[in-house]
Write a protein that holds these residues in place. Structure first.
Motif, PDB file in Angstrom:
ATOM      1  N   SER A  17      44.066  43.217  35.092  1.00 36.58           N
ATOM      2  CA  SER A  17      45.289  43.942  34.754  1.00 36.58           C
ATOM      3  C   SER A  17      46.491  43.372  35.501  1.00 36.58           C
ATOM      4  N   LEU A  18      47.639  43.532  34.885  1.00 33.42           N
ATOM      5  CA  LEU A  18      48.915  43.194  35.502  1.00 33.42           C
ATOM      6  C   LEU A  18      49.955  44.199  35.034  1.00 33.42           C
ATOM      7  N   ARG A  19      50.984  44.379  35.853  1.00 29.63           N
ATOM      8  CA  ARG A  19      52.103  45.238  35.465  1.00 29.63           C
ATOM      9  C   ARG A  19      53.392  44.450  35.591  1.00 29.63           C
ATOM     10  N   LEU A  20      54.098  44.321  34.486  1.00 29.81           N
ATOM     11  CA  LEU A  20      55.388  43.645  34.473  1.00 29.81           C
ATOM     12  C   LEU A  20      56.513  44.667  34.570  1.00 29.81           C
ATOM     13  N   SER A  21      57.583  44.261  35.227  1.00 32.55           N
ATOM     14  CA  SER A  21      58.769  45.106  35.329  1.00 32.55           C
ATOM     15  C   SER A  21      59.982  44.323  34.859  1.00 32.55           C
ATOM     16  N   CYS A  22      60.931  45.028  34.264  1.00 37.74           N
ATOM     17  CA  CYS A  22      62.200  44.431  33.853  1.00 37.74           C
ATOM     18  C   CYS A  22      63.305  45.400  34.221  1.00 37.74           C
ATOM     19  N   ALA A  23      64.148  44.980  35.146  1.00 36.82           N
ATOM     20  CA  ALA A  23      65.242  45.819  35.603  1.00 36.82           C
ATOM     21  C   ALA A  23      66.559  45.291  35.056  1.00 36.82           C
ATOM     22  N   ALA A  24      67.334  46.167  34.472  1.00 38.37           N
ATOM     23  CA  ALA A  24      68.642  45.803  33.929  1.00 38.37           C
ATOM     24  C   ALA A  24      69.734  46.240  34.898  1.00 38.37           C
ATOM     25  N   SER A  25      70.711  45.364  35.079  1.00 39.89           N
ATOM     26  CA  SER A  25      71.848  45.701  35.919  1.00 39.89           C
ATOM     27  C   SER A  25      73.130  45.259  35.231  1.00 39.89           C
ATOM     28  N   GLY A  26      74.246  45.836  35.684  1.00 39.19           N
ATOM     29  CA  GLY A  26      75.523  45.481  35.081  1.00 39.19           C
ATOM     30  C   GLY A  26      76.099  46.647  34.307  1.00 39.19           C
ATOM     31  N   SER A  27      76.856  46.326  33.286  1.00 40.42           N
ATOM     32  CA  SER A  27      77.636  47.316  32.556  1.00 40.42           C
ATOM     33  C   SER A  27      76.822  47.963  31.421  1.00 40.42           C
ATOM     34  N   VAL A  28      75.778  48.682  31.805  1.00 42.87           N
ATOM     35  CA  VAL A  28      74.894  49.291  30.816  1.00 42.87           C
ATOM     36  C   VAL A  28      75.310  50.735  30.548  1.00 42.87           C
ATOM     37  N   LEU A  29      75.754  50.998  29.337  1.00 43.28           N
ATOM     38  CA  LEU A  29      76.051  52.370  28.935  1.00 43.28           C
ATOM     39  C   LEU A  29      74.782  53.022  28.389  1.00 43.28           C
ATOM     40  N   ARG A  30      74.121  52.324  27.475  1.00 45.72           N
ATOM     41  CA  ARG A  30      72.871  52.833  26.955  1.00 45.72           C
ATOM     42  C   ARG A  30      72.099  51.692  26.309  1.00 45.72           C
ATOM     43  N   PHE A  31      70.787  51.900  26.166  1.00 41.90           N
ATOM     44  CA  PHE A  31      69.920  50.940  25.500  1.00 41.90           C
ATOM     45  C   PHE A  31      69.635  51.409  24.082  1.00 41.90           C
ATOM     46  N   LYS A  32      69.756  50.508  23.139  1.00 43.46           N
ATOM     47  CA  LYS A  32      69.306  50.789  21.780  1.00 43.46           C
ATOM     48  C   LYS A  32      67.840  50.416  21.639  1.00 43.46           C
ATOM     49  N   ARG A  33      67.451  49.333  22.262  1.00 43.23           N
ATOM     50  CA  ARG A  33      66.066  48.884  22.318  1.00 43.23           C
ATOM     51  C   ARG A  33      65.860  48.139  23.615  1.00 43.23           C
ATOM     52  N   MET A  34      64.644  48.179  24.135  1.00 47.20           N
ATOM     53  CA  MET A  34      64.314  47.403  25.327  1.00 47.20           C
ATOM     54  C   MET A  34      62.818  47.184  25.319  1.00 47.20           C
ATOM     55  N   GLY A  35      62.408  45.933  25.447  1.00 49.13           N
ATOM     56  CA  GLY A  35      60.982  45.675  25.378  1.00 49.13           C
ATOM     57  C   GLY A  35      60.602  44.286  25.797  1.00 49.13           C
ATOM     58  N   TRP A  36      59.416  43.887  25.363  1.00 47.05           N
ATOM     59  CA  TRP A  36      58.801  42.651  25.818  1.00 47.05           C
ATOM     60  C   TRP A  36      58.403  41.766  24.645  1.00 47.05           C
ATOM     61  N   TYR A  37      58.661  40.477  24.820  1.00 44.57           N
ATOM     62  CA  TYR A  37      58.215  39.441  23.908  1.00 44.57           C
ATOM     63  C   TYR A  37      57.423  38.431  24.736  1.00 44.57           C
ATOM     64  N   ARG A  38      56.684  37.584  24.056  1.00 45.10           N
ATOM     65  CA  ARG A  38      55.975  36.518  24.765  1.00 45.10           C
ATOM     66  C   ARG A  38      55.960  35.258  23.926  1.00 45.10           C
ATOM     67  N   GLN A  39      55.814  34.137  24.629  1.00 48.29           N
ATOM     68  CA  GLN A  39      55.747  32.840  23.963  1.00 48.29           C
ATOM     69  C   GLN A  39      54.682  31.997  24.629  1.00 48.29           C
ATOM     70  N   ALA A  40      53.657  31.677  23.863  1.00 46.20           N
ATOM     71  CA  ALA A  40      52.590  30.798  24.346  1.00 46.20           C
ATOM     72  C   ALA A  40      52.948  29.360  23.995  1.00 46.20           C
ATOM     73  N   PRO A  41      52.380  28.390  24.709  1.00 44.92           N
ATOM     74  CA  PRO A  41      52.685  26.980  24.433  1.00 44.92           C
ATOM     75  C   PRO A  41      52.410  26.625  22.978  1.00 44.92           C
ATOM     76  N   GLY A  42      53.399  26.009  22.339  1.00 43.98           N
ATOM     77  CA  GLY A  42      53.240  25.572  20.964  1.00 43.98           C
ATOM     78  C   GLY A  42      53.357  26.663  19.934  1.00 43.98           C
TER      79      GLY A  42
END
Length: 120
Positions: A17-42
């Motif tokens: 198991s692993l746990r990933l985190s993504c923290a947003a900073s800056g001028s954030v009023l609200r999120f419409k969507r927020m999530g995860w994508y991945r890209q494997a080689p090729g």
């Protein structure tokens, strides 16, 4: 205006198991969507899991039941809990957010990516 910083990647054995985190900073009023994508080689970048502003979620078929996306609105952070990891989950994982800023700009932002390697 908005920065996304991912953390939590690494090397793990199959079944682990692993746990990933993504923290947003800056001028954030609200999120419409927020999530995860991945890209494997090729391969093309693909959706892993996403959170919509109303609270609904979507998962790729390949991870449903093994991965769980969650968020902490107070911290502008989204998490990806990954269980029962398989070698085919090996990829660079990217955080993506559709953000409305305090200037009422509506933009897409990407994190720098974090490597997840599943190998014995």
């Amino acid at each position: 205006q908005v920065q996304l910083v991912e953390s939590g990647g690494g090397l793990v054995q199959p079944g682990g198991s692993l746990r990933l985190s993504c923290a947003a900073s800056g001028s954030v009023l609200r999120f419409k969507r927020m999530g995860w994508y991945r890209q494997a080689p090729g391969k093309q970048r693909e959706l892993v899991a996403d959170f919509f502003s109303g609270g609904s979620t979507v998962y790729a078929d390949s991870v449903r039941g093994r991965f769980t996306i969650s968020r902490d609105n107070a911290k502008n952070t989204v998490y990806l809990e990954m269980n029962s990891l398989k070698p085919e989950d090996t990829a660079v994982y990217y955080c993506k957010a559709n953000v409305v800023t305090y200037a009422f700009d509506d933009n897409i932002y990407w994190g720098q990516g974090t490597q997840v390697t599943v190998s014995s």
